[in-house]
Design an enzyme around this catalytic site. Structure first.
Site, mmCIF file in Angstrom:
data_model
loop_
_atom_site.group_PDB
_atom_site.id
_atom_site.type_symbol
_atom_site.label_atom_id
_atom_site.label_comp_id
_atom_site.label_asym_id
_atom_site.label_seq_id
_atom_site.Cartn_x
_atom_site.Cartn_y
_atom_site.Cartn_z
ATOM 1 N N THR A 82 -0.567 0.175 -6.808
ATOM 2 C CA THR A 82 -0.467 1.482 -7.476
ATOM 3 C C THR A 82 0.930 2.077 -7.264
ATOM 4 O OG1 THR A 82 -1.386 2.453 -5.476
ATOM 5 C CG2 THR A 82 -2.927 1.959 -7.263
ATOM 6 N N GLY A 109 -9.036 -3.079 -12.294
ATOM 7 C CA GLY A 109 -9.293 -2.131 -11.208
ATOM 8 C C GLY A 109 -9.968 -0.880 -11.712
ATOM 9 N N GLY A 113 -4.609 2.838 -13.486
ATOM 10 C CA GLY A 113 -5.214 3.084 -14.793
ATOM 11 C C GLY A 113 -4.218 2.814 -15.914
ATOM 12 N N CYS A 129 0.855 -1.199 0.000
ATOM 13 C CA CYS A 129 0.000 0.000 0.000
ATOM 14 C C CYS A 129 0.882 1.237 0.000
ATOM 15 C CB CYS A 129 -0.919 0.003 1.220
ATOM 16 S SG CYS A 129 -1.855 1.541 1.280
HETATM 17 O O1 RRO Z 1 -6.494 2.247 0.812
HETATM 18 C C1 RRO Z 1 -5.678 2.764 0.022
HETATM 19 O O2 RRO Z 1 -5.440 3.979 0.001
HETATM 20 C C2 RRO Z 1 -4.921 1.946 -0.952
HETATM 21 C C3 RRO Z 1 -4.369 0.714 -0.657
HETATM 22 BR BR1 RRO Z 1 -4.631 -0.175 0.948
HETATM 23 C C4 RRO Z 1 -3.560 0.049 -1.628
HETATM 24 O O3 RRO Z 1 -3.018 -1.044 -1.442
HETATM 25 N N1 RRO Z 1 -3.381 0.682 -2.812
HETATM 26 C C5 RRO Z 1 -3.918 1.874 -3.083
HETATM 27 O O4 RRO Z 1 -3.696 2.401 -4.174
HETATM 28 N N2 RRO Z 1 -4.704 2.497 -2.145
#
Ligand code: RRO
Length: 309
Positions: A195, A266, A218, A131
């Protein structure tokens, strides 16, 4: 083209799943989408305690995709056990479900796997090691720390016999090594990628997201995802799950050619909730047009001299 595929001891009716964080726990999408038409889905990452998430705005768009900083808003272990998994158990029959888990400390991952393993309604875990929005770790996700990857995954392995996917980061300079560490620690598959850290600024230099930086996803993420899958393919024999900018059947084929056994959609499903179903139809058409009888035949094998050997 036969899109059904057997992996992790289960049948995936198609190789197209919904990515973590883009479909809640399934119930949130059940009015707009037949979940059982999917290969599967991955839940929003669950943490030990419920979290409200980051200040708004949490998402912003740009030409190449979007940026998010949701900040792990989720109902926590207890809420997931009480409200989410029973719904999945009663309403999802054919789609394969992975529960995503995340934490700040190694022990949190282990407690989550232990606390969820006895529940019904899902096939396996996706361990979110990447994350980008976890400020408590100072923007350095577990996935960029091989020792932490080994500790989390070997601890999870001791606590479940279910399939474990390790979700890794797109900005890992040592991805081959991380893939190898995850393999040795007992993961059953790798999900590539989460991401990519980024920021969007307005004309005053103010961040567009409430939290400041976020994770980019994206179409612009696709080259990074494809490269990560290719690099991991050279390093491990484990099945790989490709994520990042999948928006068409051709994108799914590209991921298979890079070495992915499954793909996750996604951002594309935000604009088009049934994108995953369209992608499966496009895949079938692609197979007919190119004379390929089975999805599995598209998946690039790992070289016999992977770095594991
Ligand atoms: O919750 C988020 O902000 C988030 C998570 Br856990 C993740 O693994 N990837 C992301 O882009 N956002």
């Amino acid at each position: 083209m036969k899109v059904e595929t057997e992996l992790f001891g289960a049948t995936f009716q198609s190789p197209v799943l919904l990515a973590a964080g883009t479909c809640g726990f399934g119930m949130e999408l059940s009015d707009v989408l037949d979940l059982d038409a999917l290969g599967g889905f991955v839940t929003k990452s669950v943490t030990l305690e419920a979290r409200r998430g980051n200040p708004p705005p949490r998402v912003a768009e740009f030409e190449g995709g979007m940026l998010n900083s949701i900040g792990l808003a989720n109902p926590g272990l207890e809420g997931t056990r009480r409200d989410k998994l029973p719904w999945i158990k009663n309403n999802v029959r054919r789609a394969q479900v992975f529960v995503s888990v995340a934490g700040h400390r190694v022990e949190e991952y282990l407690a989550l796997v232990e606390g969820l393993d006895g529940e019904e309604g899902f096939l396996g875990f996706e361990i979110n090691l990447s994350c980008p929005n976890d400020t408590k770790r100072g923007g350095a996700p577990f996935a960029l720390d091989p020792e932490a990857v080994a500790k989390v995954l070997s601890g999870c392995r001791e606590r479940t016999r279910r399939p474990i996917l390790a979700k890794l980061a797109p900005n890992d300079p040592n991805l081959e090594h991380t893939a190898k560490v995850a393999t040795e620690a007992g993961a059953d598959g790798l999900t590539l990628v989460n991401t990519l850290p980024g920021i969007l600024l307005d004309g005053h230099g103010r961040p567009e997201l409430g939290a400041g930086p976020g994770g980019m996803s994206g179409p612009a993420l696709r080259p990074a995802g494809l490269l990560a899958v290719r690099r991991a393919r050279a390093a491990t024999h484990l099945p790989l799950v490709g994520v990042g900018g999948v928006g068409s059947g051709a994108d799914a084929v590209a991921y298979a050619r890079a070495g992915a056994h499954l793909v996750e959609v996604g951002t594309a499903s935000f604009a088009e909730p049934r994108a995953s179903q369209r992608i499966v139809r496009e895949l079938q058409r692609w197979g007919r047009r190119h004379g390929v009888g089975r999805w599995e035949d598209l998946v690039a094998p790992s070289p016999s001299n992977t770095m594991e050997d």
